[in-house]
Design a protein around this motif. Structure first.
Motif, PDB file in Angstrom:
ATOM      1  N   ASP A 265       0.881  -1.170   0.000  1.00  0.00           N
ATOM      2  CA  ASP A 265       0.000   0.000   0.000  1.00  0.00           C
ATOM      3  C   ASP A 265       0.920   1.221   0.000  1.00  0.00           C
ATOM      4  O   ASP A 265       1.516   1.565   1.027  1.00  0.00           O
ATOM      5  N   LEU A 266       1.039   1.881  -1.129  1.00  0.00           N
ATOM      6  CA  LEU A 266       2.080   2.888  -1.310  1.00  0.00           C
ATOM      7  C   LEU A 266       1.903   4.076  -0.371  1.00  0.00           C
ATOM      8  O   LEU A 266       2.869   4.513   0.280  1.00  0.00           O
ATOM      9  N   ASP A 267       0.699   4.608  -0.295  1.00  0.00           N
ATOM     10  CA  ASP A 267       0.481   5.781   0.553  1.00  0.00           C
ATOM     11  C   ASP A 267       0.759   5.452   2.025  1.00  0.00           C
ATOM     12  O   ASP A 267       1.348   6.266   2.743  1.00  0.00           O
ATOM     13  N   TYR A 268       0.328   4.282   2.452  1.00  0.00           N
ATOM     14  CA  TYR A 268       0.567   3.863   3.828  1.00  0.00           C
ATOM     15  C   TYR A 268       2.062   3.685   4.087  1.00  0.00           C
ATOM     16  O   TYR A 268       2.586   4.118   5.120  1.00  0.00           O
ATOM     17  N   ALA A 269       2.764   3.070   3.145  1.00  0.00           N
ATOM     18  CA  ALA A 269       4.200   2.855   3.298  1.00  0.00           C
ATOM     19  C   ALA A 269       4.943   4.182   3.363  1.00  0.00           C
ATOM     20  O   ALA A 269       5.880   4.342   4.163  1.00  0.00           O
ATOM     21  N   HIS A 295      12.215  -1.140  -7.747  1.00  0.00           N
ATOM     22  CA  HIS A 295      12.534  -0.217  -8.846  1.00  0.00           C
ATOM     23  C   HIS A 295      11.305   0.198  -9.641  1.00  0.00           C
ATOM     24  O   HIS A 295      11.251   1.318 -10.167  1.00  0.00           O
ATOM     25  N   SER A 296      10.283  -0.674  -9.725  1.00  0.00           N
ATOM     26  CA  SER A 296       9.106  -0.362 -10.540  1.00  0.00           C
ATOM     27  C   SER A 296       8.243   0.736  -9.935  1.00  0.00           C
ATOM     28  O   SER A 296       7.446   1.366 -10.648  1.00  0.00           O
ATOM     29  N   ILE A 297       8.366   0.966  -8.631  1.00  0.00           N
ATOM     30  CA  ILE A 297       7.562   2.011  -7.973  1.00  0.00           C
ATOM     31  C   ILE A 297       8.457   3.083  -7.347  1.00  0.00           C
ATOM     32  O   ILE A 297       7.960   3.948  -6.617  1.00  0.00           O
ATOM     33  N   PHE A 298       9.737   3.041  -7.643  1.00  0.00           N
ATOM     34  CA  PHE A 298      10.673   3.941  -6.966  1.00  0.00           C
ATOM     35  C   PHE A 298      10.335   5.406  -7.221  1.00  0.00           C
ATOM     36  O   PHE A 298      10.278   6.214  -6.280  1.00  0.00           O
ATOM     37  N   GLU A 299      10.122   5.785  -8.462  1.00  0.00           N
ATOM     38  CA  GLU A 299       9.852   7.196  -8.781  1.00  0.00           C
ATOM     39  C   GLU A 299       8.552   7.657  -8.137  1.00  0.00           C
ATOM     40  O   GLU A 299       8.467   8.783  -7.630  1.00  0.00           O
ATOM     41  N   GLN A 300       7.532   6.793  -8.176  1.00  0.00           N
ATOM     42  CA  GLN A 300       6.253   7.146  -7.567  1.00  0.00           C
ATOM     43  C   GLN A 300       6.399   7.314  -6.055  1.00  0.00           C
ATOM     44  O   GLN A 300       5.874   8.269  -5.464  1.00  0.00           O
ATOM     45  N   PHE A 301       7.104   6.386  -5.443  1.00  0.00           N
ATOM     46  CA  PHE A 301       7.334   6.473  -3.995  1.00  0.00           C
ATOM     47  C   PHE A 301       8.123   7.737  -3.669  1.00  0.00           C
ATOM     48  O   PHE A 301       7.797   8.470  -2.725  1.00  0.00           O
ATOM     49  N   LYS A 302       9.180   7.996  -4.429  1.00  0.00           N
ATOM     50  CA  LYS A 302      10.036   9.154  -4.178  1.00  0.00           C
ATOM     51  C   LYS A 302       9.242  10.451  -4.220  1.00  0.00           C
ATOM     52  O   LYS A 302       9.411  11.326  -3.358  1.00  0.00           O
ATOM     53  N   GLU A 303       8.357  10.574  -5.202  1.00  0.00           N
ATOM     54  CA  GLU A 303       7.558  11.789  -5.339  1.00  0.00           C
ATOM     55  C   GLU A 303       6.654  11.998  -4.127  1.00  0.00           C
ATOM     56  O   GLU A 303       6.569  13.099  -3.569  1.00  0.00           O
ATOM     57  N   LYS A 304       5.981  10.935  -3.702  1.00  0.00           N
ATOM     58  CA  LYS A 304       5.074  11.033  -2.554  1.00  0.00           C
ATOM     59  C   LYS A 304       5.860  11.261  -1.251  1.00  0.00           C
ATOM     60  O   LYS A 304       5.464  12.050  -0.395  1.00  0.00           O
ATOM     61  N   PHE A 305       6.966  10.556  -1.120  1.00  0.00           N
ATOM     62  CA  PHE A 305       7.789  10.677   0.084  1.00  0.00           C
ATOM     63  C   PHE A 305       8.345  12.091   0.204  1.00  0.00           C
ATOM     64  O   PHE A 305       8.314  12.713   1.278  1.00  0.00           O
ATOM     65  N   GLU A 433      18.408 -10.590   9.008  1.00  0.00           N
ATOM     66  CA  GLU A 433      19.292 -10.875  10.145  1.00  0.00           C
ATOM     67  C   GLU A 433      19.271  -9.711  11.134  1.00  0.00           C
ATOM     68  O   GLU A 433      20.250  -8.985  11.326  1.00  0.00           O
ATOM     69  N   PHE A 434      18.120  -9.551  11.770  1.00  0.00           N
ATOM     70  CA  PHE A 434      17.900  -8.461  12.707  1.00  0.00           C
ATOM     71  C   PHE A 434      17.140  -8.983  13.921  1.00  0.00           C
ATOM     72  O   PHE A 434      16.354  -9.929  13.814  1.00  0.00           O
ATOM     73  N   GLY A 435      17.356  -8.345  15.068  1.00  0.00           N
ATOM     74  CA  GLY A 435      16.687  -8.785  16.287  1.00  0.00           C
ATOM     75  C   GLY A 435      15.207  -8.493  16.286  1.00  0.00           C
ATOM     76  O   GLY A 435      14.437  -9.150  16.994  1.00  0.00           O
ATOM     77  N   GLU A 436      14.776  -7.492  15.523  1.00  0.00           N
ATOM     78  CA  GLU A 436      13.354  -7.142  15.402  1.00  0.00           C
ATOM     79  C   GLU A 436      13.013  -6.980  13.925  1.00  0.00           C
ATOM     80  O   GLU A 436      13.738  -6.294  13.191  1.00  0.00           O
ATOM     81  N   VAL A 437      11.917  -7.581  13.499  1.00  0.00           N
ATOM     82  CA  VAL A 437      11.425  -7.410  12.136  1.00  0.00           C
ATOM     83  C   VAL A 437       9.967  -6.977  12.208  1.00  0.00           C
ATOM     84  O   VAL A 437       9.123  -7.673  12.779  1.00  0.00           O
ATOM     85  N   TYR A 438       9.674  -5.814  11.658  1.00  0.00           N
ATOM     86  CA  TYR A 438       8.326  -5.252  11.651  1.00  0.00           C
ATOM     87  C   TYR A 438       7.730  -5.442  10.256  1.00  0.00           C
ATOM     88  O   TYR A 438       8.325  -5.000   9.264  1.00  0.00           O
ATOM     89  N   VAL A 439       6.566  -6.070  10.176  1.00  0.00           N
ATOM     90  CA  VAL A 439       5.898  -6.306   8.901  1.00  0.00           C
ATOM     91  C   VAL A 439       4.661  -5.430   8.823  1.00  0.00           C
ATOM     92  O   VAL A 439       3.747  -5.551   9.654  1.00  0.00           O
ATOM     93  N   ASN A 440       4.635  -4.533   7.859  1.00  0.00           N
ATOM     94  CA  ASN A 440       3.515  -3.618   7.624  1.00  0.00           C
ATOM     95  C   ASN A 440       3.192  -2.768   8.845  1.00  0.00           C
ATOM     96  O   ASN A 440       2.043  -2.397   9.085  1.00  0.00           O
ATOM     97  N   ARG A 441       4.202  -2.441   9.624  1.00  0.00           N
ATOM     98  CA  ARG A 441       4.060  -1.506  10.735  1.00  0.00           C
ATOM     99  C   ARG A 441       5.450  -1.010  11.103  1.00  0.00           C
ATOM    100  O   ARG A 441       6.460  -1.545  10.656  1.00  0.00           O
TER     101      ARG A 441
END
Length: 482
Positions: A265-269, A295-305, A433-441
């Motif tokens: 979910d791009l806006d949420y991310a 890479h397929s959504i990089f430009e779109q994400f960059k613009e919103k971010f 390889e991390f002590g905490e992994v957050y999925v969609n949060r």
């Protein structure tokens, strides 16, 4: 800054006033005003605090756990009653915006309340013996004297996070807050004094790490050291702790990857990526330090971010902006140099990149919310922890590439993944390889989880059952009938 407060050492239940020629000024990072002074303690104060803790240790360990926890719970109640005043203290000494400062106070109260509940959960084990009639018991007992070394980014919550489980487990405690932000810990000590905590059970001493911290860590009277801080500080603590084989628990920061897949979910991310990067001016060990986007959504994400970052409000913490100041001049200059180095190595600045300008920012330690791109994995900005309001945008080709880039770090505290793919989630669980992994949060972490890191992010951890057990060691008892 709220109620009048003591600004001396708190040792053996008494407040020790600083000598006029031996003080550390406490500065408001929003305007450079000196809001208090605290003692510049050294070896003598360290020894006094450790002596007080040692003298109180046996009686405190014999005190029933429910009675120990009652003091902690009473302080939690007082803290909630005075939450606004404590939030003002945090804003003044650390620069955290009002809502975030209130959140820190609430987090500290939860730490106290949660760990108080462990009083009736201190459990051991029994195992079968090879000998007839014999019983073998494994007990969990306190270490004795615990030294807690507190960082400047969450001065109240981390103090509560360390002293609450230590006290409930039956240890006595010496807290050394960071010299930049010592006031929250001193105010918390005053609450324990108010509820009648026995003398010497909790001590708070102020000073620099090079003098006071070294003396606390290097003492034979210190049984356990718990530090949240830099890798440099963690290495020094381990070296000094080795002299007496003192137990250590170290949380040393992170370089969290934030992976955004093409099915997210791009806006949420975007919203979560901004929050995880710029909360507390990026001064969070679990911050989104490396944003990896398919890479397929990089430009779109960059613009919103980029648009979302440019909308962030920066200003006086009392006006409750999104982003406040950096905590100190050295921290401001460090971030400034890291951005300059990134540009020198080929990074492109999409927004920000320098100190804030304008009358409101003439005093204080202000840095613009910054977004960098055109980055490569070998750049310093991608390798080293920034701990400031600087976001790095990178792309990945497929999920194999995302995992490879994410794991390519000397740190291993937190990682984030945004995806709708079950396969991606399962691979991330097994391969990140991390002590905490957050999925969609994003964070903050759950108090009943376990906050731990790999590699340079440290050893040991905080929170939950495993964090509570940090403050207890095991004793094996053999009960033979003969």
């Amino acid at each position: 800054m709220g109620r009048e407060m003591n600004t001396g050492h708190f040792i053996a239940g008494e407040w020790c006033v600083a000598k006029p020629d031996s003080v550390i000024p406490v500065e408001n990072p929003a305007n450079c005003e000196i809001i208090a002074t605290v003692p510049a303690g050294g070896r003598a104060e360290a020894e006094r605090a450790l002596d007080a803790a040692s003298e109180a240790a046996k009686a405190w360990a014999r005190t029933p756990a429910v009675e120990r926890a009652a003091y902690v719970q009473k302080v939690a109640t007082l803290l909630r009653e005075r939450s606004e005043s404590f939030a003002e203290t945090i804003m003044a000494e650390q620069g955290k915006p009002l809502t975030q400062a209130r959140g820190e106070v609430a987090g500290a109260a939860v730490q106290l309340e949660y760990h108080a509940q462990w009083a009736r959960r201190i459990e051991g084990d029994t195992v079968a013996s090879d000998n007839a009639g014999e019983h073998i018991l494994m007990l969990r007992v306190p270490y004795g004297v615990v030294v807690g070394l507190i960082p400047w980014n969450y001065p109240l919550t981390v103090t509560a996070r360390k002293l609450a489980p230590a006290l409930v487990a039956g240890n006595t405690v010496v807290i050394k807050p960071h010299e930049v932000t010592p006031l929250s810990a001193l105010r918390l000590a005053a609450l324990f004094e108010e509820v009648g905590l026995p003398r010497g059970v909790l001590n708070v001493v102020t000073g620099t790490g090079l003098e006071l911290g070294e003396a606390l860590v290097g003492s034979s009277k210190t049984n356990l050291i718990t530090l949240t801080g830099s890798v440099r500080a963690g290495r020094e603590v381990m070296r000094r702790a080795a002299d007496h084989i003192s137990q250590v628990s170290l949380e040393l920061g992170g370089k969290a990857p934030f992976i955004v897949c093409d099915d997210a979910d791009l806006d949420y991310a975007v919203e979560r990526a901004v929050f995880a990067r710029f909360r507390n001016c990026g001064q969070v060990c679990t911050s989104n330090e490396r944003t990896y986007v398919h890479h397929s959504i990089f430009e779109q994400f960059k613009e919103k971010f980029l648009a979302r970052v440019q909308s962030l409000r920066v200003g006086d913490p009392r006006n409750d902006p999104d982003v406040g100041p950096k905590v100190s001049r050295p921290e401001l200059e460090k971030v400034e140099m890291m951005v300059a180095r990134a540009v020198e190595q080929g990074a492109e600045v999409l927004t920000g990149g320098s100190r804030m300008e304008g009358a409101e920012f003439e005093r204080g330690y202000w840095f613009q919310p910054t977004v960098l791109t055109n980055l490569t994995p070998s750049m310093d900005i991608v390798r080293q922890e920034v701990f400031g309001p600087v976001a790095s945008l990178l792309s990945f080709s497929d999920f194999d590439d995302a995992l490879k880039q994410a794991n390519d770090s000397d740190y291993g505290l937190s990682a984030y993944l945004f995806t709708r793919s079950y396969q991606n989630v399962m691979r991330a669980m097994n391969e990140l390889e991390f002590g905490e992994v957050y999925v969609n949060r994003v964070g903050p972490e759950a108090i009943n989880g376990y906050h731990t890191g790999y590699r340079l992010s440290g050893i040991g951890g905080d929170d939950g059952r495993y964090g509570f057990e940090t403050y207890m060691r095991k004793k094996t008892i053999y009960l033979s009938p003969n």
